[in-house]
Design an enzyme around this catalytic site. Structure first.
Site, PDB file in Angstrom:
ATOM      1  CB  CYS A 124      -0.937   0.038   1.210  1.00 19.75           C
ATOM      2  SG  CYS A 124      -1.839  -1.496   1.518  1.00 19.75           S
TER       3      CYS A 124
ATOM      4  CB  CYS B 138      -0.677   3.913  -4.169  1.00 18.80           C
ATOM      5  SG  CYS B 138      -0.366   3.064  -5.736  1.00 18.80           S
ATOM      6  CG  HIS B 139      -2.707   4.597  -0.174  1.00 18.15           C
ATOM      7  ND1 HIS B 139      -3.812   5.329  -0.547  1.00 18.15           N
ATOM      8  CD2 HIS B 139      -2.904   3.338  -0.659  1.00 18.15           C
ATOM      9  CE1 HIS B 139      -4.652   4.545  -1.213  1.00 18.15           C
ATOM     10  NE2 HIS B 139      -4.118   3.333  -1.308  1.00 18.15           N
TER      11      HIS B 139
ATOM     12  CG  MET C  36      -8.273   0.200  -4.372  1.00 20.77           C
ATOM     13  SD  MET C  36      -6.860   0.456  -3.305  1.00 20.77           S
ATOM     14  CE  MET C  36      -7.282  -0.722  -1.992  1.00 20.77           C
TER      15      MET C  36
ATOM     16  CG  HIS D 218       4.385   7.436 -10.506  1.00 19.72           C
ATOM     17  ND1 HIS D 218       4.702   7.032  -9.227  1.00 19.72           N
ATOM     18  CD2 HIS D 218       4.217   6.287 -11.223  1.00 19.72           C
ATOM     19  CE1 HIS D 218       4.733   5.709  -9.166  1.00 19.72           C
ATOM     20  NE2 HIS D 218       4.448   5.233 -10.375  1.00 19.72           N
TER      21      HIS D 218
ATOM     22  CG  HIS E  64       1.260   4.117 -13.893  1.00 18.17           C
ATOM     23  ND1 HIS E  64       2.200   3.269 -14.417  1.00 18.17           N
ATOM     24  CD2 HIS E  64       1.498   4.175 -12.559  1.00 18.17           C
ATOM     25  CE1 HIS E  64       2.972   2.807 -13.451  1.00 18.17           C
ATOM     26  NE2 HIS E  64       2.568   3.344 -12.308  1.00 18.17           N
TER      27      HIS E  64
END
Length: 557
Positions: free
Chosen positions: A58, A61-62, A99, A335, A377
């Protein structure tokens, strides 16, 4: 002895740190959560296990502090409003916004514990500075003791460095024979492999911050130097400008938020630079993580992208004792990205802002901010010549089922430059990578994080010569079915196309996200779009990223 104790007492959220005493200590130091009627609770053991899962699945991304980036902000002020039941459903089934579903990776109990965990205050990890880096650094083989010539007969230019995510290894596969040449123990879930300017060394960075230098001149690939850049990291690069080839290496950390400059042949730490500071909105952020790093072909510079701040740093490595930086404001949250076909312009996804930032590395300034569909992305993206719009660069999206084409030729096609010229239909959202090759007429895209097993196991491929026709359609190929892995508990996800040196094969990984289940690499004939070879081996544990030496060394994509 004190140093050993400190290293053991890491957060539960780190991959090898399960110490309950430290978790309790860190919890006291964390910022208090907003008042709630009944605070969620987990046993120390369950919290430690959930923290490990959060780090592995996780945090990318978070964020370690759960402030969000590509993924949502998961601080208690937000998660407690959703509650455990809603959080469990999101984690179980995923969302169309990018997600992924975790019902095929985590058990119901693990998901329930994770729903509780993210409603608790985030533990703040320890720092990791120059002293820690130097103590972690190990020069396994000094430069003078390494081979003076290649000691094997492998065609190194067509070797694939393949990340074996859940075993913490990298497989070096001979692209000519399709045989595994060697497997090297590395950090957990190597995020990227970069190739030295000489083509001899493979630089790999694990998500746990372990950085390894692999020498391919031995009979079998061998680690000759290693160090730990932090607790979590994603990016490495070397100096490539003429006169500085492999003199330096740079590694970017997610935690602590910083980058470090190292000796390019020994990995000796030389300089550490923090990335904490203000965002493009003028707000302070405690966790501005270093995302992608590329080496400029125009100057002795690295392009270093700071995720949370939306700032791009052009770092001049010609004099690291008197380091010079140019800071370019773009958009949050930066990113991954790649160069255009001329290697002058760098295009990077500010994915949570739904934009692509374009940097002119020759002039050292922002050229454009291009609005795109949701959560671009690109990986490195894909360069090709469009039959109508000339040179373009492509990205797929986590949050939309399209492939976006952006014009990249300001001289020959000024009306299309730095604009979205076309959107192609992908077979699903939740895509991670697009890929083509200068010798190919195909454009490929995956969708591995899609909750639908059929879509996650398939790829889209377009004929580039047909893109001038608005009615052009893709071919959708189920490569998971072609891998013939049999029935598995987890969804068989197809991820990350990578061409061989010649550009006549493209390799895809098929993985289930579970190291106890079979995985494979499917080699596709690019011209006929038929499966040429399925590489199966018990040692191929959750293969993900694949980096062809020639294409990675020369930024061919």
């Amino acid at each position: 002895m004190q140093k050993v104790i400190r290293n053991v007492l890491m957060l539960a959220a780190l991959p090898f740190a399960m110490n309950v005493a430290f978790a309790a200590k860190a919890e006291k130091a964390a910022a208090p959560a907003p008042a709630v009627a009944e605070a969620p609770k987990l046993s120390a053991e369950d919290k430690a296990a959930s923290g490990k899962t959060y780090f592995e699945r996780c945090a990318g991304c978070h964020g370690m502090l759960r402030k969000g980036a590509t993924g949502k902000n998961l601080e208690p002020k937000n998660t407690t409003k959703l509650g455990s039941s809603r959080l469990e459903k999101i984690m179980t089934y995923g969302t169309e916004g990018g997600m992924p579903n975790f019902d095929d990776i985590l058990s119901k109990k693990e998901i329930a514990h994770m729903a509780e965990y993210v409603q608790m205050p985030a533990d703040v990890p320890p720092e990791w500075g120059m002293k820690d880096m130097k103590e972690s650094w190990k020069l396994v083989v000094p430069v003078a003791e390494r081979p003076t010539k290649q000691m094997n007969k492998v065609n190194l230019q067509n070797v694939f460095a393949v990340t074996l995510r859940d075993s913490g290894e990298v497989a070096l596969i001979d692209g000519d024979t399709k045989d595994i040449w060697g497997i090297v123990k590395t950090g957990y879930a190597v995020h990227i492999s970069r190739i030295s300017a000489s083509g001899r060394y493979v630089h790999v960075i694990g998500r746990d911050g372990r950085y390894d230098l692999i020498d391919m001149w031995y009979e079998q690939p061998k680690i000759v130097a290693t160090m730990k850049a932090g607790y979590e990291a994603r990016s490495v690069e070397t100096s490539k400008y003429k006169g500085y080839e492999d003199k330096y290496a740079v590694v970017g950390a997610y935690w602590p938020p910083q980058y470090a400059i190292l000796d390019g042949e020994t990995l000796e730490p030389l300089k550490v630079v923090s990335t904490r500071g203000m965002t493009v909105d003028g707000e302070y952020h405690p966790e501005p993580r270093v995302a992608s790093i590329v080496a400029s072909a125009e100057k002795p510079e690295w392009v270093i992208n700071i995720k949370e701040t939306g700032m791009i740093r052009l770092v001049d490595y010609s004099d690291i004792a008197n380091l010079k930086e140019v800071t370019i404001n773009s958009a949050k949250f930066l990113h991954d990205g790649g160069f255009d076909s001329t290697k002058r312009y760098f295009l990077v996804a500010a994915n949570a802002s739904n934009k692509i930032a374009v940097v002119d590395t020759k002039e050292g300034k922002l050229t454009a901010l291009v609005d795109t569909a949701k959560i671009p992305h690109p990986g490195r993206g894909a360069n090709f010549t469009h039959p109508k719009y000339g040179p373009v660069w492509a990205t797929s999206h986590l949050g939309a089922d399209v492939i976006t084409l952006i014009g990249t030729d300001p001289k020959g096609h000024p009306d299309q430059a730095w604009k979205v010229v076309q959107e192609l239909k992908n077979h699903g959202a939740n895509s991670l990578f697009v890929k083509t090759h200068p010798k190919s007429k195909n454009l490929w895209s995956d969708a591995p994080l899609n909750p639908d097993p059929e879509l996650a196991g398939s790829v889209s491929v377009y004929n580039i010569d047909e893109l001038g026709d608005p009615a052009a359609k893709s071919q959708v190929i189920n490569l998971a079915a072609a891998a013939n892995l049999g029935k598995t508990k987890g969804n068989q996800r197809v991820v990350h196309g990578e061409y061989n040196e010649a550009g006549d094969e493209i390799w895809f990984s098929v993985w289930t996200g579970n190291k106890t289940e079979p995985s494979a690499i499917v080699v596709v004939d690019d011209k006929t779009r038929t499966v040429k070879k399925v590489i199966k081996d018990p040692r191929l544990v959750t293969p993900t990223g694949k980096f062809n030496v020639h294409n990675t060394q020369h930024d061919v994509y």
